[in-house]
Design a protein around this motif. Structure first.
Motif, PDB file in Angstrom:
ATOM      1  N   HIS A  68       0.999  -1.173   0.132  1.00 14.14           N
ATOM      2  CA  HIS A  68      -0.241  -0.059   0.117  1.00 14.14           C
ATOM      3  C   HIS A  68       0.861   1.102   0.083  1.00 14.14           C
ATOM      4  O   HIS A  68       1.789   1.410   0.826  1.00 14.14           O
ATOM      5  CB  HIS A  68      -0.908  -0.248   1.179  1.00 14.14           C
ATOM      6  N   GLU A  69       0.803   2.223  -0.882  1.00 17.07           N
ATOM      7  CA  GLU A  69       1.224   3.518  -0.937  1.00 17.07           C
ATOM      8  C   GLU A  69       0.657   4.249   0.341  1.00 17.07           C
ATOM      9  O   GLU A  69      -0.634   4.734   0.100  1.00 17.07           O
ATOM     10  CB  GLU A  69       1.175   4.102  -2.394  1.00 17.07           C
ATOM     11  N   LEU A  70       1.491   4.882   1.268  1.00 17.43           N
ATOM     12  CA  LEU A  70       0.806   5.734   2.386  1.00 17.43           C
ATOM     13  C   LEU A  70       0.774   6.969   2.067  1.00 17.43           C
ATOM     14  O   LEU A  70       0.018   7.691   2.336  1.00 17.43           O
ATOM     15  CB  LEU A  70       1.222   5.169   3.564  1.00 17.43           C
ATOM     16  N   THR A  71       1.790   7.389   1.500  1.00 17.13           N
ATOM     17  CA  THR A  71       2.192   8.883   1.044  1.00 17.13           C
ATOM     18  C   THR A  71       2.990   8.869  -0.242  1.00 17.13           C
ATOM     19  O   THR A  71       3.539   8.273  -0.402  1.00 17.13           O
ATOM     20  CB  THR A  71       3.033   9.529   2.347  1.00 17.13           C
ATOM     21  N   HIS A  72       2.415  10.155  -1.120  1.00 14.53           N
ATOM     22  CA  HIS A  72       2.939  10.162  -2.422  1.00 14.53           C
ATOM     23  C   HIS A  72       3.197  11.928  -2.228  1.00 14.53           C
ATOM     24  O   HIS A  72       2.277  12.616  -2.241  1.00 14.53           O
ATOM     25  CB  HIS A  72       2.033  10.108  -3.371  1.00 14.53           C
ATOM     26  N   ILE A  73       4.436  12.352  -2.416  1.00 15.69           N
ATOM     27  CA  ILE A  73       4.731  13.630  -2.284  1.00 15.69           C
ATOM     28  C   ILE A  73       5.702  13.908  -3.551  1.00 15.69           C
ATOM     29  O   ILE A  73       6.595  13.433  -3.978  1.00 15.69           O
ATOM     30  CB  ILE A  73       5.650  13.969  -1.127  1.00 15.69           C
ATOM     31  N   ALA A  74       4.892  14.676  -4.443  1.00 15.32           N
ATOM     32  CA  ALA A  74       5.675  15.119  -5.770  1.00 15.32           C
ATOM     33  C   ALA A  74       6.978  16.119  -5.420  1.00 15.32           C
ATOM     34  O   ALA A  74       6.688  16.837  -4.446  1.00 15.32           O
ATOM     35  CB  ALA A  74       4.564  15.752  -6.655  1.00 15.32           C
ATOM     36  N   ASN A  75       7.893  15.821  -6.182  1.00 13.71           N
ATOM     37  CA  ASN A  75       9.037  16.638  -5.882  1.00 13.71           C
ATOM     38  C   ASN A  75       9.873  17.454  -6.783  1.00 13.71           C
ATOM     39  O   ASN A  75      10.930  17.634  -7.235  1.00 13.71           O
ATOM     40  CB  ASN A  75      10.089  16.060  -4.980  1.00 13.71           C
ATOM     41  N   GLY A  76       8.795  17.821  -7.935  1.00 11.56           N
ATOM     42  CA  GLY A  76       9.166  18.608  -8.890  1.00 11.56           C
ATOM     43  C   GLY A  76       9.593  17.847 -10.082  1.00 11.56           C
ATOM     44  O   GLY A  76       9.588  16.631 -10.301  1.00 11.56           O
ATOM     45  N   GLY A  77      10.115  18.698 -11.168  1.00 10.62           N
ATOM     46  CA  GLY A  77      10.255  18.197 -12.378  1.00 10.62           C
ATOM     47  C   GLY A  77       9.027  17.913 -13.245  1.00 10.62           C
ATOM     48  O   GLY A  77       8.008  18.119 -12.803  1.00 10.62           O
ATOM     49  N   SER A  78       9.306  17.490 -14.507  1.00  8.84           N
ATOM     50  CA  SER A  78       8.086  17.332 -15.374  1.00  8.84           C
ATOM     51  C   SER A  78       7.408  16.096 -15.640  1.00  8.84           C
ATOM     52  O   SER A  78       6.618  15.737 -16.360  1.00  8.84           O
ATOM     53  CB  SER A  78       8.658  17.748 -16.969  1.00  8.84           C
ATOM     54  N   HIS A  79       8.092  14.890 -14.816  1.00 15.02           N
ATOM     55  CA  HIS A  79       7.483  13.472 -14.924  1.00 15.02           C
ATOM     56  C   HIS A  79       6.906  13.315 -13.924  1.00 15.02           C
ATOM     57  O   HIS A  79       7.212  13.502 -12.621  1.00 15.02           O
ATOM     58  CB  HIS A  79       8.967  12.638 -15.161  1.00 15.02           C
ATOM     59  N   SER A  80       5.699  12.488 -13.782  1.00 13.30           N
ATOM     60  CA  SER A  80       5.024  12.444 -12.736  1.00 13.30           C
ATOM     61  C   SER A  80       5.620  11.381 -11.856  1.00 13.30           C
ATOM     62  O   SER A  80       5.267  11.505 -10.446  1.00 13.30           O
ATOM     63  CB  SER A  80       3.581  11.826 -13.229  1.00 13.30           C
ATOM     64  N   GLY A  81       6.695  10.722 -12.250  1.00  9.55           N
ATOM     65  CA  GLY A  81       7.642   9.826 -11.242  1.00  9.55           C
ATOM     66  C   GLY A  81       8.526  10.668 -10.282  1.00  9.55           C
ATOM     67  O   GLY A  81       8.958   9.930  -9.515  1.00  9.55           O
ATOM     68  N   ASN A  82       8.533  11.831 -10.305  1.00 13.52           N
ATOM     69  CA  ASN A  82       9.361  12.365  -9.596  1.00 13.52           C
ATOM     70  C   ASN A  82       8.527  12.610  -8.207  1.00 13.52           C
ATOM     71  O   ASN A  82       7.852  13.714  -8.102  1.00 13.52           O
ATOM     72  CB  ASN A  82       9.676  13.757 -10.030  1.00 13.52           C
ATOM     73  N   CYS A  83       9.150  11.949  -7.082  1.00 18.59           N
ATOM     74  CA  CYS A  83       8.377  11.754  -6.089  1.00 18.59           C
ATOM     75  C   CYS A  83       8.910  11.042  -4.840  1.00 18.59           C
ATOM     76  O   CYS A  83      10.151  10.779  -5.029  1.00 18.59           O
ATOM     77  CB  CYS A  83       6.743  11.110  -6.122  1.00 18.59           C
ATOM     78  N   ILE A  84       8.583  11.355  -3.637  1.00 14.98           N
ATOM     79  CA  ILE A  84       8.853  10.509  -2.494  1.00 14.98           C
ATOM     80  C   ILE A  84       7.462   9.950  -2.110  1.00 14.98           C
ATOM     81  O   ILE A  84       6.436  10.650  -2.015  1.00 14.98           O
ATOM     82  CB  ILE A  84       9.214  11.538  -1.548  1.00 14.98           C
ATOM     83  N   SER A  85       7.839   8.536  -1.895  1.00 17.17           N
ATOM     84  CA  SER A  85       6.766   7.669  -1.399  1.00 17.17           C
ATOM     85  C   SER A  85       7.163   7.112  -0.121  1.00 17.17           C
ATOM     86  O   SER A  85       8.161   6.488   0.156  1.00 17.17           O
ATOM     87  CB  SER A  85       6.388   6.806  -2.503  1.00 17.17           C
ATOM     88  N   LEU A  86       6.117   6.695   0.496  1.00 11.57           N
ATOM     89  CA  LEU A  86       5.981   5.723   1.755  1.00 11.57           C
ATOM     90  C   LEU A  86       5.097   4.625   1.601  1.00 11.57           C
ATOM     91  O   LEU A  86       3.905   4.653   1.375  1.00 11.57           O
ATOM     92  CB  LEU A  86       5.781   6.346   3.063  1.00 11.57           C
ATOM     93  N   PHE A  87       5.889   3.387   1.523  1.00  7.54           N
ATOM     94  CA  PHE A  87       4.941   2.049   1.185  1.00  7.54           C
ATOM     95  C   PHE A  87       4.752   1.205   2.562  1.00  7.54           C
ATOM     96  O   PHE A  87       5.828   1.261   3.300  1.00  7.54           O
ATOM     97  CB  PHE A  87       5.572   1.391   0.288  1.00  7.54           C
TER      98      PHE A  87
END
Length: 135
Positions: A68-87
């Motif tokens: 389960h992804e508990l938290t998803h924080i976008a961290n900039g850039g043009s790609h949607s994969g630029n993020c910090i996540s807690l699983f």
């Protein structure tokens, strides 16, 4: 050192002494392996940053377990994969007790970033804890 007959597949190894304050005294070894894949770097990045794929293929952690992804924080850039996540990875079947159930959960912190020059996926497990819930 080549692992295959291809000159493009290599392993590079470097060492250095740990001399900075707060570090244990010793030797730091870094090994990097490169190989050419028949996919674009964006396809490889998207595949590896998906914890379901990585856990199943590389670590075997998702077999029979839910992620389960508990938290998803976008961290900039043009790609949607630029993020910090807690699983959270819930391991195994719940252990039934009087009036409650318990399950072991492991947490994974992951940062992923891609731009025109580089792709980075860094992750670390944060330990396992029992999860207790009421029925």
């Amino acid at each position: 050192m080549n692992l295959t007959d291809s000159p493009e597949d290599t392993v590079r190894i470097s060492t250095r002494s740990a001399t900075e304050p707060g570090q244990p005294i010793g030797l730091i070894l870094c090994a990097v392996s490169t190989t050419r894949l028949p996919f674009s770097r964006l396809q490889v990045f998207d595949f590896l940053r998906d914890i379901q794929n990585r856990a199943q293929i590389m670590e075997g952690r998702s077999i029979g377990n839910s992620i389960h992804e508990l938290t998803h924080i976008a961290n900039g850039g043009s790609h949607s994969g630029n993020c910090i996540s807690l699983f959270r990875i819930d391991h195994g079947q719940p252990i039934q007790g009087p009036g409650s159930s318990s399950q072991i959960a492991e947490y994974v912190l992951q940062e992923s970033y891609i731009n025109e020059c580089e792709s980075v996926i860094a992750y670390s497990t944060m330990g396992s804890t029992p999860c207790v819930g009421k029925n």
